[in-house]
Design an enzyme around this catalytic site. Sequence first.
Site, PDB file in Angstrom:
ATOM      1  CE  LYS A 189      -3.983  -2.186   2.228  1.00 17.52           C
ATOM      2  NZ  LYS A 189      -5.068  -2.034   3.218  1.00 17.52           N
TER       3      LYS A 189
ATOM      4  CG  HIS B  54      -5.296  -6.442  -0.772  1.00 19.17           C
ATOM      5  ND1 HIS B  54      -6.527  -6.605  -0.170  1.00 19.17           N
ATOM      6  CD2 HIS B  54      -5.250  -7.343  -1.792  1.00 19.17           C
ATOM      7  CE1 HIS B  54      -7.202  -7.554  -0.816  1.00 19.17           C
ATOM      8  NE2 HIS B  54      -6.445  -8.016  -1.805  1.00 19.17           N
TER       9      HIS B  54
ATOM     10  CE1 TYR C 168      -9.466  -2.991  -0.012  1.00 23.09           C
ATOM     11  CE2 TYR C 168      -8.898  -0.872  -0.957  1.00 23.09           C
ATOM     12  CZ  TYR C 168      -8.533  -2.014  -0.267  1.00 23.09           C
ATOM     13  OH  TYR C 168      -7.234  -2.177   0.161  1.00 23.09           O
TER      14      TYR C 168
ATOM     15  CG  ASN D 252      -4.144  -2.536   6.732  1.00 23.28           C
ATOM     16  OD1 ASN D 252      -3.895  -2.141   5.604  1.00 23.28           O
ATOM     17  ND2 ASN D 252      -5.270  -3.165   7.043  1.00 23.28           N
TER      18      ASN D 252
ATOM     19  CD  GLU E 220      -8.366  -9.697  -4.070  1.00 27.56           C
ATOM     20  OE1 GLU E 220      -9.195  -9.181  -3.311  1.00 27.56           O
ATOM     21  OE2 GLU E 220      -7.252 -10.110  -3.675  1.00 27.56           O
TER      22      GLU E 220
HETATM   23  P1  ADP Z   1      -8.348  -6.907   4.981  1.00 30.08           P
HETATM   24  O1  ADP Z   1      -7.469  -5.938   4.240  1.00 30.08           O
HETATM   25  O2  ADP Z   1      -7.728  -7.336   6.291  1.00 30.08           O
HETATM   26  O3  ADP Z   1      -8.780  -8.075   4.126  1.00 30.08           O
HETATM   27  P2  ADP Z   1     -10.996  -5.666   4.656  1.00 30.08           P
HETATM   28  O4  ADP Z   1     -11.167  -6.343   3.341  1.00 30.08           O
HETATM   29  O5  ADP Z   1     -12.130  -5.766   5.641  1.00 30.08           O
HETATM   30  O6  ADP Z   1      -9.676  -6.134   5.424  1.00 30.08           O
HETATM   31  O7  ADP Z   1     -10.755  -4.096   4.425  1.00 30.08           O
HETATM   32  C1  ADP Z   1      -9.975  -3.651   3.361  1.00 30.08           C
HETATM   33  C2  ADP Z   1      -9.126  -2.494   3.835  1.00 30.08           C
HETATM   34  O8  ADP Z   1      -9.973  -1.411   4.185  1.00 30.08           O
HETATM   35  C3  ADP Z   1      -8.306  -2.779   5.085  1.00 30.08           C
HETATM   36  O9  ADP Z   1      -7.089  -3.430   4.808  1.00 30.08           O
HETATM   37  C4  ADP Z   1      -8.100  -1.391   5.640  1.00 30.08           C
HETATM   38  O10 ADP Z   1      -7.053  -0.716   4.970  1.00 30.08           O
HETATM   39  C5  ADP Z   1      -9.428  -0.710   5.306  1.00 30.08           C
HETATM   40  N1  ADP Z   1     -10.394  -0.780   6.417  1.00 30.08           N
HETATM   41  C6  ADP Z   1     -11.173  -1.822   6.752  1.00 30.08           C
HETATM   42  N2  ADP Z   1     -11.951  -1.523   7.820  1.00 30.08           N
HETATM   43  C7  ADP Z   1     -11.657  -0.253   8.160  1.00 30.08           C
HETATM   44  C8  ADP Z   1     -12.088   0.672   9.185  1.00 30.08           C
HETATM   45  N3  ADP Z   1     -13.014   0.308  10.075  1.00 30.08           N
HETATM   46  N4  ADP Z   1     -11.533   1.900   9.227  1.00 30.08           N
HETATM   47  C9  ADP Z   1     -10.608   2.277   8.323  1.00 30.08           C
HETATM   48  N5  ADP Z   1     -10.154   1.480   7.339  1.00 30.08           N
HETATM   49  C10 ADP Z   1     -10.648   0.235   7.251  1.00 30.08           C
END
Ligand code: ADP
Length: 156
Positions: A9, A115, A49, A112, A126
């Site tokens: 990211k 992805h 997303y 974080n 994907e």
């Molecule tokens: P992951 O990346 O762990 O598979 P998700 O698919 O639920 O998680 O979410 C995609 C991305 O959206 C996350 O990696 C994060 O960057 C962002 N995200 C998810 N939930 C939140 C939240 N509550 N607040 C801010 N950003 C979020």
Amino acid sequence: MEKTLVILKPCTVERGLIGEIINRFEKRGLILVGAKMVWLTDEILSEHYAHLSEKPFFQRVKDAMRVCPVIVCCWAGVDAVNVVRTMTGVTNGRQAQPGTIRGDYSVSMQENIIHASDAVETAAVELQRFFKADEIFDYTPTLLSNLYAKDEYSGI
Ligand code: ADP
């Protein structure tokens, strides 16, 4: 051999962590079969997303993915999706276990680091979203027999 998508990211690119994160997957024994730098569009992020489209933070999350170019990678290995996802850690970096990528480099729910595809079926969709067919390279590394016993894999 199974393949999975990883996106480094913008937070990772801007913090100068590209090499470090790629190194973790290489050290583990995953095989890099595709990699490129891309500046993502709102359109592709809306698709990627889509499962978050009803969330209040949808636009913010998409915008954060367009702050600068990202690195998209395709990693191959036996059970690659699960191996990478386990290395990634839970979504919220503050709750991710130390030793996971998010647990070692992130203190944020949004920023974080990477992805990673969450299932084999998702990975296939994907990878097609982010790579053209000729951008994935099905080569067999000579060291494969050092990574796996012969009965663990049936070619890449
Ligand atoms: P992951 O990346 O762990 O598979 P998700 O698919 O639920 O998680 O979410 C995609 C991305 O959206 C996350 O990696 C994060 O960057 C962002 N995200 C998810 N939930 C939140 C939240 N509550 N607040 C801010 N950003 C979020």
